[in-house]
Design an enzyme around this catalytic site. Structure first.
Site, PDB file in Angstrom:
ATOM      1  N   HIS A 192     -48.385  40.844 -21.474  1.00  0.00           N
ATOM      2  CA  HIS A 192     -48.975  42.001 -22.173  1.00  0.00           C
ATOM      3  C   HIS A 192     -48.970  43.283 -21.364  1.00  0.00           C
ATOM      4  O   HIS A 192     -49.237  44.353 -21.904  1.00  0.00           O
ATOM      5  CB  HIS A 192     -50.429  41.708 -22.567  1.00  0.00           C
ATOM      6  CG  HIS A 192     -50.573  40.618 -23.564  1.00  0.00           C
ATOM      7  ND1 HIS A 192     -51.773  40.037 -23.850  1.00  0.00           N
ATOM      8  CD2 HIS A 192     -49.663  40.007 -24.355  1.00  0.00           C
ATOM      9  CE1 HIS A 192     -51.619  39.105 -24.772  1.00  0.00           C
ATOM     10  NE2 HIS A 192     -50.341  39.058 -25.087  1.00  0.00           N
TER      11      HIS A 192
ATOM     12  N   GLN B 144     -53.017  37.034 -17.566  1.00  0.00           N
ATOM     13  CA  GLN B 144     -52.803  37.901 -18.736  1.00  0.00           C
ATOM     14  C   GLN B 144     -53.974  38.841 -19.046  1.00  0.00           C
ATOM     15  O   GLN B 144     -53.774  39.990 -19.413  1.00  0.00           O
ATOM     16  CB  GLN B 144     -52.542  36.999 -19.944  1.00  0.00           C
ATOM     17  CG  GLN B 144     -52.233  37.722 -21.226  1.00  0.00           C
ATOM     18  CD  GLN B 144     -51.883  36.736 -22.331  1.00  0.00           C
ATOM     19  OE1 GLN B 144     -50.785  36.208 -22.364  1.00  0.00           O
ATOM     20  NE2 GLN B 144     -52.814  36.475 -23.230  1.00  0.00           N
ATOM     21  N   GLU B 145     -55.211  38.327 -18.920  1.00  0.00           N
ATOM     22  CA  GLU B 145     -56.358  39.139 -19.351  1.00  0.00           C
ATOM     23  C   GLU B 145     -57.503  38.995 -18.361  1.00  0.00           C
ATOM     24  O   GLU B 145     -57.875  37.875 -17.991  1.00  0.00           O
ATOM     25  CB  GLU B 145     -56.815  38.688 -20.757  1.00  0.00           C
ATOM     26  CG  GLU B 145     -55.687  38.786 -21.762  1.00  0.00           C
ATOM     27  CD  GLU B 145     -56.007  38.197 -23.140  1.00  0.00           C
ATOM     28  OE1 GLU B 145     -57.189  38.048 -23.471  1.00  0.00           O
ATOM     29  OE2 GLU B 145     -55.044  37.888 -23.851  1.00  0.00           O
TER      30      GLU B 145
ATOM     31  N   GLU C 207     -52.948  45.343 -25.150  1.00  0.00           N
ATOM     32  CA  GLU C 207     -54.288  45.208 -25.732  1.00  0.00           C
ATOM     33  C   GLU C 207     -55.230  46.313 -25.278  1.00  0.00           C
ATOM     34  O   GLU C 207     -56.450  46.182 -25.371  1.00  0.00           O
ATOM     35  CB  GLU C 207     -54.861  43.827 -25.411  1.00  0.00           C
ATOM     36  CG  GLU C 207     -54.020  42.719 -26.030  1.00  0.00           C
ATOM     37  CD  GLU C 207     -54.675  41.351 -25.963  1.00  0.00           C
ATOM     38  OE1 GLU C 207     -55.745  41.222 -25.351  1.00  0.00           O
ATOM     39  OE2 GLU C 207     -54.103  40.415 -26.548  1.00  0.00           O
TER      40      GLU C 207
ATOM     41  N   ASP D 197     -58.309  35.244 -19.094  1.00  0.00           N
ATOM     42  CA  ASP D 197     -57.345  34.450 -19.855  1.00  0.00           C
ATOM     43  C   ASP D 197     -56.095  34.415 -18.999  1.00  0.00           C
ATOM     44  O   ASP D 197     -55.346  35.393 -18.917  1.00  0.00           O
ATOM     45  CB  ASP D 197     -57.027  35.057 -21.231  1.00  0.00           C
ATOM     46  CG  ASP D 197     -55.983  34.215 -21.979  1.00  0.00           C
ATOM     47  OD1 ASP D 197     -55.567  33.164 -21.439  1.00  0.00           O
ATOM     48  OD2 ASP D 197     -55.591  34.609 -23.092  1.00  0.00           O
TER      49      ASP D 197
ATOM     50  N   GLU E 263     -59.792  30.934 -19.746  1.00  0.00           N
ATOM     51  CA  GLU E 263     -58.965  30.522 -20.898  1.00  0.00           C
ATOM     52  C   GLU E 263     -57.576  30.111 -20.430  1.00  0.00           C
ATOM     53  O   GLU E 263     -56.992  30.751 -19.559  1.00  0.00           O
ATOM     54  CB  GLU E 263     -58.884  31.713 -21.871  1.00  0.00           C
ATOM     55  CG  GLU E 263     -58.057  31.437 -23.114  1.00  0.00           C
ATOM     56  CD  GLU E 263     -58.044  32.642 -24.062  1.00  0.00           C
ATOM     57  OE1 GLU E 263     -59.004  33.438 -24.035  1.00  0.00           O
ATOM     58  OE2 GLU E 263     -57.061  32.794 -24.803  1.00  0.00           O
TER      59      GLU E 263
ATOM     60  N   ASP F 107     -56.616  27.889 -25.932  1.00  0.00           N
ATOM     61  CA  ASP F 107     -55.919  28.774 -26.884  1.00  0.00           C
ATOM     62  C   ASP F 107     -54.531  28.180 -27.137  1.00  0.00           C
ATOM     63  O   ASP F 107     -54.321  27.480 -28.135  1.00  0.00           O
ATOM     64  CB  ASP F 107     -55.845  30.196 -26.312  1.00  0.00           C
ATOM     65  CG  ASP F 107     -54.948  31.104 -27.124  1.00  0.00           C
ATOM     66  OD1 ASP F 107     -54.643  30.775 -28.290  1.00  0.00           O
ATOM     67  OD2 ASP F 107     -54.518  32.165 -26.605  1.00  0.00           O
TER      68      ASP F 107
ATOM     69  N   LYS G  50     -57.583  31.752 -33.892  1.00  0.00           N
ATOM     70  CA  LYS G  50     -56.673  32.790 -34.387  1.00  0.00           C
ATOM     71  C   LYS G  50     -56.123  32.304 -35.729  1.00  0.00           C
ATOM     72  O   LYS G  50     -55.299  31.375 -35.761  1.00  0.00           O
ATOM     73  CB  LYS G  50     -55.511  32.986 -33.414  1.00  0.00           C
ATOM     74  CG  LYS G  50     -55.894  33.541 -32.039  1.00  0.00           C
ATOM     75  CD  LYS G  50     -54.714  33.390 -31.091  1.00  0.00           C
ATOM     76  CE  LYS G  50     -54.895  34.180 -29.815  1.00  0.00           C
ATOM     77  NZ  LYS G  50     -53.875  33.797 -28.799  1.00  0.00           N
TER      78      LYS G  50
ATOM     79  N   ARG H 126     -54.756  39.274 -32.151  1.00  0.00           N
ATOM     80  CA  ARG H 126     -53.524  38.977 -31.429  1.00  0.00           C
ATOM     81  C   ARG H 126     -53.110  40.223 -30.667  1.00  0.00           C
ATOM     82  O   ARG H 126     -53.597  41.319 -30.937  1.00  0.00           O
ATOM     83  CB  ARG H 126     -52.380  38.574 -32.377  1.00  0.00           C
ATOM     84  CG  ARG H 126     -52.601  37.371 -33.243  1.00  0.00           C
ATOM     85  CD  ARG H 126     -52.909  36.081 -32.521  1.00  0.00           C
ATOM     86  NE  ARG H 126     -51.977  35.656 -31.494  1.00  0.00           N
ATOM     87  CZ  ARG H 126     -51.267  34.527 -31.530  1.00  0.00           C
ATOM     88  NH1 ARG H 126     -51.321  33.736 -32.587  1.00  0.00           N
ATOM     89  NH2 ARG H 126     -50.509  34.170 -30.501  1.00  0.00           N
ATOM     90  N   SER H 127     -52.175  40.053 -29.746  1.00  0.00           N
ATOM     91  CA  SER H 127     -51.763  41.228 -28.957  1.00  0.00           C
ATOM     92  C   SER H 127     -51.027  42.258 -29.812  1.00  0.00           C
ATOM     93  O   SER H 127     -51.091  43.453 -29.544  1.00  0.00           O
ATOM     94  CB  SER H 127     -50.921  40.800 -27.769  1.00  0.00           C
ATOM     95  OG  SER H 127     -49.858  39.968 -28.180  1.00  0.00           O
TER      96      SER H 127
ATOM     97  N   LYS I 286     -62.842  38.313 -29.187  1.00  0.00           N
ATOM     98  CA  LYS I 286     -61.887  38.844 -28.229  1.00  0.00           C
ATOM     99  C   LYS I 286     -60.966  39.782 -28.994  1.00  0.00           C
ATOM    100  O   LYS I 286     -60.090  39.336 -29.733  1.00  0.00           O
ATOM    101  CB  LYS I 286     -61.108  37.676 -27.621  1.00  0.00           C
ATOM    102  CG  LYS I 286     -60.324  38.056 -26.404  1.00  0.00           C
ATOM    103  CD  LYS I 286     -59.712  36.849 -25.727  1.00  0.00           C
ATOM    104  CE  LYS I 286     -58.332  36.587 -26.237  1.00  0.00           C
ATOM    105  NZ  LYS I 286     -57.472  35.866 -25.277  1.00  0.00           N
TER     106      LYS I 286
HETATM  107  P1  PGA Z   1     -51.136  36.755 -27.920  1.00  0.00           P
HETATM  108  O1  PGA Z   1     -52.199  36.750 -26.725  1.00  0.00           O
HETATM  109  O2  PGA Z   1     -51.754  37.366 -29.093  1.00  0.00           O
HETATM  110  O3  PGA Z   1     -49.990  37.553 -27.349  1.00  0.00           O
HETATM  111  O4  PGA Z   1     -50.762  35.311 -28.132  1.00  0.00           O
HETATM  112  C1  PGA Z   1     -53.548  36.544 -26.903  1.00  0.00           C
HETATM  113  C2  PGA Z   1     -54.039  35.392 -26.098  1.00  0.00           C
HETATM  114  O5  PGA Z   1     -53.274  34.713 -25.383  1.00  0.00           O
HETATM  115  O6  PGA Z   1     -55.224  35.093 -26.167  1.00  0.00           O
HETATM  116 ZN    ZN Z   2     -55.030  33.276 -24.771  1.00  0.00          ZN
END
Ligand code: PGA
Ligand code: ZN
Length: 436
Positions: free
Chosen positions: A164, A172-173, A214, A251, A294, A321, A346, A375-376, A397
């Site tokens: 991301h 990632q987060e 994001e 995450d 996560e 996830d 999701k 979602r991203s 989130k």
């Molecule tokens: P994604 O990422 O929407 O790109 O899958 C969100 C996440 O991993 O929580």
């Molecule tokens: Zn995730």
């Protein structure tokens, strides 16, 4: 009750400039609703299929005209012919599942099915003169879930790495999480103040402070741990206290740095095996006391997930996830094997509103925490905010407290919180904002 009279769809753009599906439903009483589908970048292999055209002459193969046509030519005409009442969400979702006939919705596409499922849900709320969150609450209650309606605690994604962020971070987060005891408005203010402080600090150091998918900053740093240090530094410059007012989380999205049986991150010179990665999480936790972790391991590392949750799950909310992908089958396995203690929800990973609620109910029966997620790749649709309230999620989130497609959802939660406060005192709220 009204019946569905028209269903139609078109291709629109999401926040990454990638096409996505928008569907509309019209009832015979004139009510119209619109719903658009988000899209992930770091997707789990086991998610339901997002149907794309793969026609390289349009949008580099990412067009969704096939999914749009599936709505306009198959799903829509079939639903209209059946004279369906939009309040019969489960019946309609089941009908679409039957039309598709596959396990992972690969014939019609989860993006086309969810677009209609969401639009039907909105149309039913409007037709009954109910708020969307109230209608989702009633759906959830009918299915045996007992939601506690409130605006959930946000996980603010302040720094974006992995797939991301344009920076060099592997994780990632990087979350900043207000204490759950705070109301939503105070939590949102905390998030915004810390977000501004992080940006100011990065700018002062001459580090990149542009943002990722994001809305969180996407800097180049020496290690992933340095990003956690940046969060701590910014919080210390505010009046908020870590461990009391605010907590940290990650995450990791470990799929994205798992290769040839090993995990490669910039914090360590050599690739790590599962045991050494778990040991590293413990080290980070000793330093930063994480509240949420996560996808710490890749999506099929079941034994490792169990070990990690056994060893760290008492102190930390361990979230599946990519591991579970909002799938009942994978959820059942995760509960049986004690792989984690929370689930990321999701709707587009599974493809209908009804199935999403079923998965939440089953997670609750296992006493898990529920985190409802965007979602991203997003649109400005705020459905997911109402959904989180209606199913009684513990957390949401929705990315950083910045960029339109993220703040539209946080702002929607703010107004729901105000509305709920009025209603709890049996007062009429000030004029509610429009839902669509
Ligand atoms: P994604 O990422 O929407 O790109 O899958 C969100 C996440 O991993 O929580
Ligand atoms: Zn995730």
């Amino acid at each position: 009750m009204a019946v569905i009279k028209r269903v139609w769809a078109r291709e629109i753009l999401d926040s990454r400039s990638t096409p996505t599906v928008e569907a509309a439903v019209m009832l015979d009483n004139g009510v119209v609703s619109v719903f658009s589908v988000p899209s992930g970048a770091s997707t789990g292999t086991h998610e339901a299929l997002e149907l794309r055209d793969h026609d390289e002459t349009r949008y580099r193969g990412k067009g969704v005209l096939k999914a749009v046509n599936n709505i306009n030519q198959i799903i829509g005409p079939n639903l209209i012919m059946a004279n369906l009442d939009p309040t019969h969400q489960e019946e309609i979702d089941n009908k679409m599942k039957q039309m598709d006939g596959t396990d992972n919705k690969s014939r019609l596409g989860a993006n086309s099915i969810l677009a209609v499922s969401g639009a039907v849900c909105k149309a039913a709320a409007i037709a009954q003169g109910k708020t969307l969150y109230q209608w989702i609450y009633e759906n959830a209650t009918q299915k045996g879930l007992k939601p506690m309606m409130h605006a959930p605690t946000p996980l603010f994604n302040m720094i974006n790495g992995g797939l991301h962020g344009a920076g060099n971070l592997d994780f990632q987060e990087f979350f900043v999480i207000p204490a759950s005891s705070k109301n939503f408005a105070d939590g949102l203010r905390l998030g915004s103040e810390i977000y501004m402080m992080i940006g100011q600090n990065l700018a002062r150091r001459g580090a990149i402070h542009s943002v990722g998918d994001e809305g969180g900053y996407a800097p180049n740093l020496f290690t992933n741990a340095d990003a956690l240090e940046i969060l701590v530094e910014a919080i210390r410059q505010t009046n908020y206290q870590i461990g009391r007012d605010v907590f940290l989380g990650l995450d990791v999205a470990a799929n994205s740095f798992y290769e040839d049986g090993a995990y490669k991150i910039r914090d360590k010179s050599a690739p790590m095996n599962e045991a050494s990665l778990i040991a590293y999480y413990k080290e980070l936790n000793n330093l930063y006391h994480m509240a949420v972790l996560e996808d710490p391991l890749h999506e099929d590392a079941w034994d490792g997930w169990n070990q990690l949750t056994t060893e760290m799950g008492q102190q930390i909310t361990i979230v599946g996830d990519d591991l579970i992908v909002t799938s009942m089958k994978r959820l059942e396995k995760a509960i049986q094997t004690k792989a984690c203690n929370a689930i990321l929800i999701k709707p587009n990973q599974i493809g209908t509103i009804s199935e999403t609620i079923d998965v939440i109910k089953h997670s609750r029966e296992a006493n898990w925490k529920i985190i409802v997620s965007h979602r991203s790749g997003e649109t400005n649709d705020t459905f997911i905010a109402d959904f989180a309230v209606g199913v009684g999620a513990d957390y949401v989130k929705f990315g950083a407290p910045a960029r339109g497609e993220r703040v539209s959802k946080y702002n929607r939660l703010s107004s729901i919180e105000i509305e709920l406060a009025y209603k709890s005192q049996q007062q009429t709220p000030p004029q509610p904002p429009p839902q669509n």
